[in-house]
Structures are given as C-alpha cells and as structure tokens.
Design a protein around this motif. Structure first.
Motif, short mmCIF file in Angstrom:
data_model
loop_
_atom_site.label_atom_id
_atom_site.label_comp_id
_atom_site.label_asym_id
_atom_site.label_seq_id
_atom_site.Cartn_x
_atom_site.Cartn_y
_atom_site.Cartn_z
N LYS A 219 -88.47 28.16 67.92
CA LYS A 219 -88.41 26.72 67.66
C LYS A 219 -89.71 26.08 68.11
N ILE A 220 -90.35 25.38 67.17
CA ILE A 220 -91.52 24.58 67.50
C ILE A 220 -91.12 23.13 67.30
N GLY A 321 -99.73 26.17 64.89
CA GLY A 321 -99.29 27.44 64.34
C GLY A 321 -100.12 28.60 64.83
N ILE A 342 -89.00 30.80 61.92
CA ILE A 342 -89.66 29.66 62.55
C ILE A 342 -88.89 28.40 62.18
N ALA A 347 -92.43 22.79 62.85
CA ALA A 347 -92.52 23.81 61.79
C ALA A 347 -92.20 23.22 60.43
N GLU A 348 -91.34 22.21 60.40
CA GLU A 348 -90.95 21.58 59.15
C GLU A 348 -91.93 20.51 58.69
N VAL A 353 -98.35 25.08 59.30
CA VAL A 353 -97.85 25.67 60.54
C VAL A 353 -97.45 27.13 60.30
N LEU A 354 -96.59 27.35 59.31
CA LEU A 354 -96.12 28.70 59.02
C LEU A 354 -97.27 29.61 58.59
N VAL A 357 -99.20 30.62 61.70
CA VAL A 357 -98.42 31.58 62.49
C VAL A 357 -98.55 32.97 61.88
N ARG A 377 -89.52 30.55 57.33
CA ARG A 377 -89.08 29.27 57.91
C ARG A 377 -87.57 29.19 57.84
N SER A 381 -82.45 24.30 59.67
CA SER A 381 -82.69 23.94 61.07
C SER A 381 -81.74 22.85 61.56
#
Length: 413
Positions: A219-220, A321, A342, A347-348, A353-354, A357, A377, A381
């Motif tokens: 979780k970010i 990320g 993620i 992240a959303e 971000v993804l 990563v 992802r 979430s």
C-alpha cells in the motif's frame, strides 16, 4: 500406571480438526459432496458422515440438490451457510474509514465510507463506527445474529492482544483496548490487525491474488506498508509487524524526519503526506499552475494534476514509485514472490507510480526472482480492506483451536 483408555482431549482435538478441515473444504468451494471430501482428506466414509452431520446440525452446512453420480447413489450437494451469522467490519486509513457488515464468506453486505482522520484518537474513531454499525443493524432487524468483528488499523498491531504499539500516525492509540470496547458494546469476539495485512488477506481470498501461494500487497498511501502471504497464509511475524516497510531507510540521504522520529524513512519521502507537502511547496513557488489552482492539496489533487500531464506531479509520483521499487527489489530477492499487488491512493494517482516500481524491481532484482514475477495494480483498493477485515475474523473463527470452543454451543458470540 499407564492407562489403556484413550486420551479424551486428543480425541476431541482430532474431532475438531476434522470438523475444521471439512468445513474449510466446503466453504472454499474445493469440495461439494461427501465423496469429494473423502478424496481430499483421505478420511473414512463413516468419519466424514459424522463430521458432516455435526456441521449440518450446527447450521454451518446445508444440503442441496443431488450431485452427479459416479456409479452409485448420487450424493447430496453440500453448501456453506454464509448467513449463519454476520460480522462487524471496519477498516481505518490515515484519513478515511470504511465500516460495514459482512457475511461468513467475507461478502460485504453494507458499507459506509467516510472521511475520518485517525489522528483524532481512538474514542472518536470507535464512536463513529458504533454509530454506523447501530444504524446498519437496525436496518437488518430480525436477520442472523452477530458472530464477530474484524478491524484493520494503520499502525503496528500485536495480533495476540489486539493492541497497537507506538503507532507513528495514531496519537492516543498506543495500548488502547479496541477489542474490549467493541466486546462491551456488542458481545462478540474481536480481532484487530494492521490495515495492510487486512488488504493482503482481502486480495488473497477475494481479489487479484486468489490461488497465489507467495505474494506481496504493497500500500502506497499516506503511509507505506506491505502484507506478506507465504504458501497461501498471511505472515504476520513473531509480534505481528512483518511488512512494516514504510520505516526502512532509503538508500540516498534526504534529511527528512519521519513521524516515527527517525530520519529518511521510506514513507517520509515517498508516502502521500510527503508528496502532498512537496506539491504544495511547488504550487506556492509557481512551478505548477495546475496544482496552484487546486487550493489546499490532497492526494486526489495529485491524481487530477497527473491526468493533465503536470510535470511536477508526474516527477513526484515517479520518484515515489522508484523509491518503493528499490525497497521492493531487496524484498523480491529475499522472499521470491510470484506476484506483487500495488494499492493505495498514491498508487492510484497515476500510471507513473506503477511504471517506476516495475522498472526499479526488474533492474535491481535477480533475473531468476523476476522471471515469472507479475507486478499489478489492485483492481479494488476501495474494498480489499473491509473484505480482508472480515476474513481476519472468519479465519480465526474457524481455526481448530477456536472452533472447538464454540461449535457445541452453536455460536461464538
């Protein structure tokens, strides 16, 4: 003198273990008839019949139509009674809370999601949950009774005692008796876990990780954390703080003091609160017209700016990320998961971000460790936390050591 009589406690343990195994096979969908249970367990037909009869009498299983015949008499289909009892569920993040009711399959029946700063303290947080639960329960008057409660909170939890220990972003929560407060009001057993552990459990039981043996949920959000699943089971560690990766030190020095008191923790540089602070500074300097027009910023404003191609925002999200990916590269080499999911508001907020990563992990992990690794992802979430909180309670309710204490009484409440 040694006795020739059987050990009664051992026999009871075997009975409860068999009940738990049979129940788990049916409620997970791996077996739907007595012959299928026999094939999965290797237990004898008579013993299976006895355990199934007990679970039918307890109201946990029901019989449906006849299944396909394999040459003899067609067997009855067995079904898990999902609404034998209901669960109270709550999942707290740094700034929001999801509170609802679930059935015994983890399906969320009712859910209320609202803003609530967890830093306001435990009493306001629980009172808000009590208010929601009471309203939902009044709406469902006359339905199945409450059996348990599962709670997720954004801090380190000693799982055996259900108490938070020095949570960095939760002033006033240290040692607070969440379990006792809920038990006093509703009279049900209560389990409390870290929010990311609950999210990992939600993905394992009902999300992207169904069937995965070894995976990570990362979780970010305002903070950063990870839930570890090993061989299909959640790994909490000795005291319950496995996966608290947000307070690992970054490789490069930033000179940023974390809320935990240490310097250059990952979440102090790459978490949502840190990104919003830097974005606000950039807007004040006039570096981003898109951010400047948004007023007081939140992570949602970062998503808005990223969707409009704002350079400052995309750079901040990419940096987050990259830093998370560098941390995860070491975890991948150590743990060798087959899947990394993620999730979280940061992240959303943008595809960058993804992408960052993934790039950091694939560049810095061993080739064999990443050969079959999927990095995706989270697709839900908004739901995995409350769903996982339900399974936090469900898994404990039907664990043999706990099941044996209530199965003969009809309800764990």
């Amino acid at each position: 003198m040694p006795s020739d009589l059987p050990d009664v406690s051992a026999l009871l343990d075997l009975r409860v273990t068999a009940l738990s195994v049979v129940l788990d096979l049916v409620r997970s969908g791996r077996a739907a008839t007595r012959p299928e249970i026999e094939r999965h367990t290797g237990l004898g037909r008579k013993l299976i019949a006895q355990r199934v009869d007990e679970l039918l009498a307890a109201g946990l299983l029901s019989e449906g139509s006849f299944g396909p015949s394999t040459g003899g008499r067609a067997p009855r289909q067995l079904q898990f009674v999902a609404d034998a009892g209901h669960l109270l569920v709550a999942h707290y993040g740094a700034t929001r809370m999801g509170v609802g009711l679930a059935d015994l399959t983890g399906r969320v029946l009712d859910l209320v999601d609202r803003e609530h700063p967890v830093a306001d303290g435990p009493e306001p947080a629980l009172e808000a949950a009590f208010d929601i639960w009471d309203k939902l329960l009044r709406r469902r008057t006359g339905e199945r009774p409450l059996w348990a409660a599962g709670i997720g909170v954004p801090g380190p939890v000693e799982f055996s005692t259900a108490r938070l220990v020095s949570p960095p972003i939760m002033p006033g929560w240290h040692g607070f008796g969440i379990r006792e407060k809920i038990q006093q009001r509703y009279g049900v057993p209560v389990w409390v876990d870290n929010d990311v552990n609950a999210m990992a459990l939600g993905e394992l039981r009902a999300g992207e990780a169904q069937g995965a043996g070894d995976f990570l949920y990362v979780k970010i959000g305002s903070g950063i954390g990870a839930g570890l699943v090993s061989r299909g089971a959640l790994h909490r560690g000795a005291q319950g703080v496995a996966g608290d990766v947000g307070h690992t030190a970054t490789r490069e020095p930033w000179g940023v003091t974390c809320r935990c008191g240490k310097t250059d923790c990952l979440e102090a540089v790459a978490g949502g609160a840190a990104l919003v602070t830097e974005a606000a500074a950039a807007a004040a300097r006039g570096d981003s017209a898109v951010l400047a027009e948004r007023g007081k910023l939140t992570v949602e404003d970062l998503r808005y700016a990223a969707e409009r191609g704002d350079r400052i925002t995309i750079e901040l999200l990419s940096r987050s990320g990259r830093l998370v990916g560098e941390m995860l590269a070491s975890v991948v080499n150590l743990f060798n998961p087959s899947l990394i999911i993620i999730g979280g508001h940061v992240a959303e907020a943008g595809d960058s971000v993804l992408a960052a990563v993934r790039q950091a992990i694939y560049e810095q992990s061993l080739p064999l460790a990443t050969r079959d690794l999927r990095i995706v992802r989270s697709m839900r979430s908004d739901m995995v936390g409350v769903t996982g909180s339900a399974f936090t309670a469900i898994d404990e309710l039907f664990r043999p050591s706990y099941l044996g204490g209530w199965i003969d009484h009809g309800s764990p409440a």
